[in-house]
Design a protein around this motif. Sequence first.
Motif, PDB file in Angstrom:
ATOM      1  N   VAL A   1     -17.164  20.678  -9.214  1.00  0.00           N
ATOM      2  CA  VAL A   1     -16.668  20.030  -7.994  1.00  0.00           C
ATOM      3  C   VAL A   1     -15.968  21.045  -7.100  1.00  0.00           C
ATOM      4  CG1 VAL A   1     -15.034  18.337  -7.085  1.00  0.00           C
ATOM      5  CG2 VAL A   1     -16.479  17.742  -9.036  1.00  0.00           C
ATOM      6  N   LYS A   2     -15.113  21.869  -7.676  1.00  0.00           N
ATOM      7  CA  LYS A   2     -14.377  22.851  -6.872  1.00  0.00           C
ATOM      8  C   LYS A   2     -15.310  23.897  -6.278  1.00  0.00           C
ATOM      9  CE  LYS A   2     -10.320  25.781  -6.689  1.00  0.00           C
ATOM     10  NZ  LYS A   2      -9.076  26.218  -7.336  1.00  0.00           N
TER      11      LYS A   2
ATOM     12  N   MET B   1       0.842  -1.190   0.000  1.00  0.00           N
ATOM     13  CA  MET B   1       0.000   0.000   0.000  1.00  0.00           C
ATOM     14  C   MET B   1       0.881   1.245   0.000  1.00  0.00           C
ATOM     15  SD  MET B   1      -3.383   0.528   0.154  1.00  0.00           S
ATOM     16  CE  MET B   1      -4.005  -0.863   1.072  1.00  0.00           C
ATOM     17  N   ARG B   2       0.708   2.139  -0.974  1.00  0.00           N
ATOM     18  CA  ARG B   2       1.533   3.332  -1.072  1.00  0.00           C
ATOM     19  C   ARG B   2       0.923   4.486  -0.290  1.00  0.00           C
ATOM     20  NH1 ARG B   2       1.783   5.838  -5.495  1.00  0.00           N
ATOM     21  NH2 ARG B   2       3.922   6.554  -5.369  1.00  0.00           N
ATOM     22  N   GLN B   3       1.789   5.350   0.267  1.00  0.00           N
ATOM     23  CA  GLN B   3       1.338   6.528   0.989  1.00  0.00           C
ATOM     24  C   GLN B   3       0.934   7.592  -0.019  1.00  0.00           C
ATOM     25  OE1 GLN B   3       1.141   6.584   4.345  1.00  0.00           O
ATOM     26  NE2 GLN B   3       0.178   8.592   4.289  1.00  0.00           N
ATOM     27  N   ARG B   4      -0.303   8.081   0.086  1.00  0.00           N
ATOM     28  CA  ARG B   4      -0.796   9.064  -0.875  1.00  0.00           C
ATOM     29  C   ARG B   4      -0.517  10.480  -0.402  1.00  0.00           C
ATOM     30  NH1 ARG B   4      -5.651  11.644  -2.614  1.00  0.00           N
ATOM     31  NH2 ARG B   4      -6.557  11.318  -0.564  1.00  0.00           N
ATOM     32  N   GLU B   5      -0.119  11.339  -1.348  1.00  0.00           N
ATOM     33  CA  GLU B   5       0.126  12.732  -0.999  1.00  0.00           C
ATOM     34  C   GLU B   5      -1.191  13.453  -0.726  1.00  0.00           C
ATOM     35  OE1 GLU B   5       2.308  14.544  -4.125  1.00  0.00           O
ATOM     36  OE2 GLU B   5       4.014  13.185  -3.971  1.00  0.00           O
ATOM     37  N   ALA B   6      -1.166  14.392   0.226  1.00  0.00           N
ATOM     38  CA  ALA B   6      -2.372  15.157   0.569  1.00  0.00           C
ATOM     39  C   ALA B   6      -2.761  16.045  -0.615  1.00  0.00           C
ATOM     40  CB  ALA B   6      -2.121  15.996   1.808  1.00  0.00           C
ATOM     41  N   PHE B   7      -4.068  16.110  -0.887  1.00  0.00           N
ATOM     42  CA  PHE B   7      -4.561  16.897  -2.022  1.00  0.00           C
ATOM     43  C   PHE B   7      -4.993  18.273  -1.529  1.00  0.00           C
ATOM     44  CE2 PHE B   7      -8.289  18.168  -4.645  1.00  0.00           C
ATOM     45  CZ  PHE B   7      -7.591  18.433  -5.820  1.00  0.00           C
ATOM     46  N   ASP B   8      -4.489  19.332  -2.169  1.00  0.00           N
ATOM     47  CA  ASP B   8      -4.831  20.712  -1.830  1.00  0.00           C
ATOM     48  C   ASP B   8      -5.796  21.241  -2.886  1.00  0.00           C
ATOM     49  OD1 ASP B   8      -5.041  23.297  -1.018  1.00  0.00           O
ATOM     50  OD2 ASP B   8      -2.901  23.767  -1.125  1.00  0.00           O
ATOM     51  N   ILE B   9      -7.084  21.299  -2.530  1.00  0.00           N
ATOM     52  CA  ILE B   9      -8.107  21.710  -3.505  1.00  0.00           C
ATOM     53  C   ILE B   9      -7.967  23.175  -3.885  1.00  0.00           C
ATOM     54  CG2 ILE B   9      -9.865  22.329  -1.786  1.00  0.00           C
ATOM     55  CD1 ILE B   9     -11.933  21.037  -3.707  1.00  0.00           C
ATOM     56  N   GLU B  10      -7.383  24.004  -3.007  1.00  0.00           N
ATOM     57  CA  GLU B  10      -7.250  25.431  -3.301  1.00  0.00           C
ATOM     58  C   GLU B  10      -6.251  25.670  -4.434  1.00  0.00           C
ATOM     59  OE1 GLU B  10      -9.167  27.673  -2.037  1.00  0.00           O
ATOM     60  OE2 GLU B  10     -10.167  26.182  -0.768  1.00  0.00           O
ATOM     61  N   ARG B  11      -5.251  24.825  -4.551  1.00  0.00           N
ATOM     62  CA  ARG B  11      -4.239  24.996  -5.605  1.00  0.00           C
ATOM     63  C   ARG B  11      -4.673  24.377  -6.930  1.00  0.00           C
ATOM     64  NH1 ARG B  11       1.439  23.072  -3.334  1.00  0.00           N
ATOM     65  NH2 ARG B  11       2.004  23.811  -5.415  1.00  0.00           N
ATOM     66  N   TRP B  12      -5.738  23.609  -6.904  1.00  0.00           N
ATOM     67  CA  TRP B  12      -6.212  22.931  -8.113  1.00  0.00           C
ATOM     68  C   TRP B  12      -6.891  23.908  -9.048  1.00  0.00           C
ATOM     69  CZ3 TRP B  12     -11.429  19.988  -8.234  1.00  0.00           C
ATOM     70  CH2 TRP B  12     -11.623  19.414  -9.502  1.00  0.00           C
ATOM     71  N   GLN B  13      -6.490  23.874 -10.315  1.00  0.00           N
ATOM     72  CA  GLN B  13      -7.108  24.698 -11.352  1.00  0.00           C
ATOM     73  C   GLN B  13      -7.837  23.774 -12.333  1.00  0.00           C
ATOM     74  OE1 GLN B  13      -7.185  28.025 -11.274  1.00  0.00           O
ATOM     75  NE2 GLN B  13      -5.966  27.944  -9.379  1.00  0.00           N
ATOM     76  N   PRO B  14      -9.156  23.571 -12.168  1.00  0.00           N
ATOM     77  CA  PRO B  14      -9.906  22.638 -13.027  1.00  0.00           C
ATOM     78  C   PRO B  14      -9.836  23.019 -14.498  1.00  0.00           C
ATOM     79  CG  PRO B  14     -11.212  23.335 -11.130  1.00  0.00           C
ATOM     80  CD  PRO B  14     -10.024  24.232 -11.182  1.00  0.00           C
ATOM     81  N   ARG B  15      -9.789  22.007 -15.359  1.00  0.00           N
ATOM     82  CA  ARG B  15      -9.722  22.226 -16.803  1.00  0.00           C
ATOM     83  C   ARG B  15     -11.017  21.829 -17.501  1.00  0.00           C
ATOM     84  NH1 ARG B  15      -5.483  19.449 -15.116  1.00  0.00           N
ATOM     85  NH2 ARG B  15      -6.160  17.536 -16.145  1.00  0.00           N
ATOM     86  N   THR B  16     -11.956  21.247 -16.758  1.00  0.00           N
ATOM     87  CA  THR B  16     -13.232  20.834 -17.348  1.00  0.00           C
ATOM     88  C   THR B  16     -14.383  21.438 -16.557  1.00  0.00           C
ATOM     89  OG1 THR B  16     -13.374  18.838 -15.961  1.00  0.00           O
ATOM     90  CG2 THR B  16     -12.222  18.634 -18.060  1.00  0.00           C
ATOM     91  N   SER B  17     -15.553  21.466 -17.189  1.00  0.00           N
ATOM     92  CA  SER B  17     -16.741  22.014 -16.513  1.00  0.00           C
ATOM     93  C   SER B  17     -17.111  21.175 -15.296  1.00  0.00           C
ATOM     94  CB  SER B  17     -17.926  22.075 -17.486  1.00  0.00           C
ATOM     95  OG  SER B  17     -18.214  20.788 -18.015  1.00  0.00           O
ATOM     96  N   LEU B  18     -16.919  19.860 -15.400  1.00  0.00           N
ATOM     97  CA  LEU B  18     -17.214  18.980 -14.271  1.00  0.00           C
ATOM     98  C   LEU B  18     -16.274  19.277 -13.105  1.00  0.00           C
ATOM     99  CD1 LEU B  18     -18.947  16.593 -13.305  1.00  0.00           C
ATOM    100  CD2 LEU B  18     -17.218  15.054 -14.249  1.00  0.00           C
ATOM    101  N   GLY B  19     -15.019  19.511 -13.410  1.00  0.00           N
ATOM    102  CA  GLY B  19     -14.050  19.860 -12.372  1.00  0.00           C
ATOM    103  C   GLY B  19     -14.408  21.170 -11.690  1.00  0.00           C
ATOM    104  N   ARG B  20     -14.880  22.142 -12.467  1.00  0.00           N
ATOM    105  CA  ARG B  20     -15.256  23.434 -11.878  1.00  0.00           C
ATOM    106  C   ARG B  20     -16.456  23.290 -10.952  1.00  0.00           C
ATOM    107  NH1 ARG B  20     -13.244  25.147 -16.949  1.00  0.00           N
ATOM    108  NH2 ARG B  20     -15.228  24.804 -18.024  1.00  0.00           N
TER     109      ARG B  20
END
Length: 223
Positions: free
Chosen positions: A22-23, A1-20
């Motif tokens: 979600v954010k 089992m690999r250790q997953r990096e923490a996801f920072d939603i504030e730094r995420w820049q969505p590229r699709t309408s579905l991503g937007r």
Amino acid sequence: MRQREAFDIERWQPRTSLGRLVKEGKITDISQILRAGKPIKESEIVDALVPSIQEDILEVTLVQRMHKSGRRVKYRVVAVVGNKDGVVGVGHASARDIGSSIKKAVKVAKLNVIEVARGCGSWECGCGRSHSVPFEVSGKSGSVKVFIKPAPRGLGLASAEIPKTILRMAGIQDAWTRTEGETRTTLNFSMAVMNALKQTTKVVMSDRYRERVALGKTGVVSG
């Protein structure tokens, strides 16, 4: 089992309408996307909606091919992701170094996540909890065919290592599996298991069986 990096939603820049959506918080559950049949084109969508998702490696293979400039070597990785609560995905990718191939395979697995219906379909159990599959399902990929049968609570996963890892990631604790074909091919073996799990949400129930589910007279757990 690999250790997953923490996801920072504030730094995420969505590229699709579905991503937007979600954010912006207009979509808050991965089920809203999967049940609507919308394709996921950004792995960050899964990171944002399923923060408890984990990842594991099913196979790492060294792939070589001859080119006019010399021998080319790549690593092919098959990965699985899941939250152990009804969401699971499998993906594969190749790259020149093992680190990049793992990251790419995990990303592809997130783009391929599905929802798995769980229940207690074993006539030996009938506890009504969501610990197994609700009924027997089967899936095929290449020459490999996989059958997954409901098992009583406490039995565990009576299967080979590949399906055991995928079922565990999907949140299935008890099941019997049977296989046919060339199971040494990890990718086909994995996809056959995934195709079987897809059937848990696609099987059409008869009116009589649907009525029994509504009355709680079967081991199927909805939702």
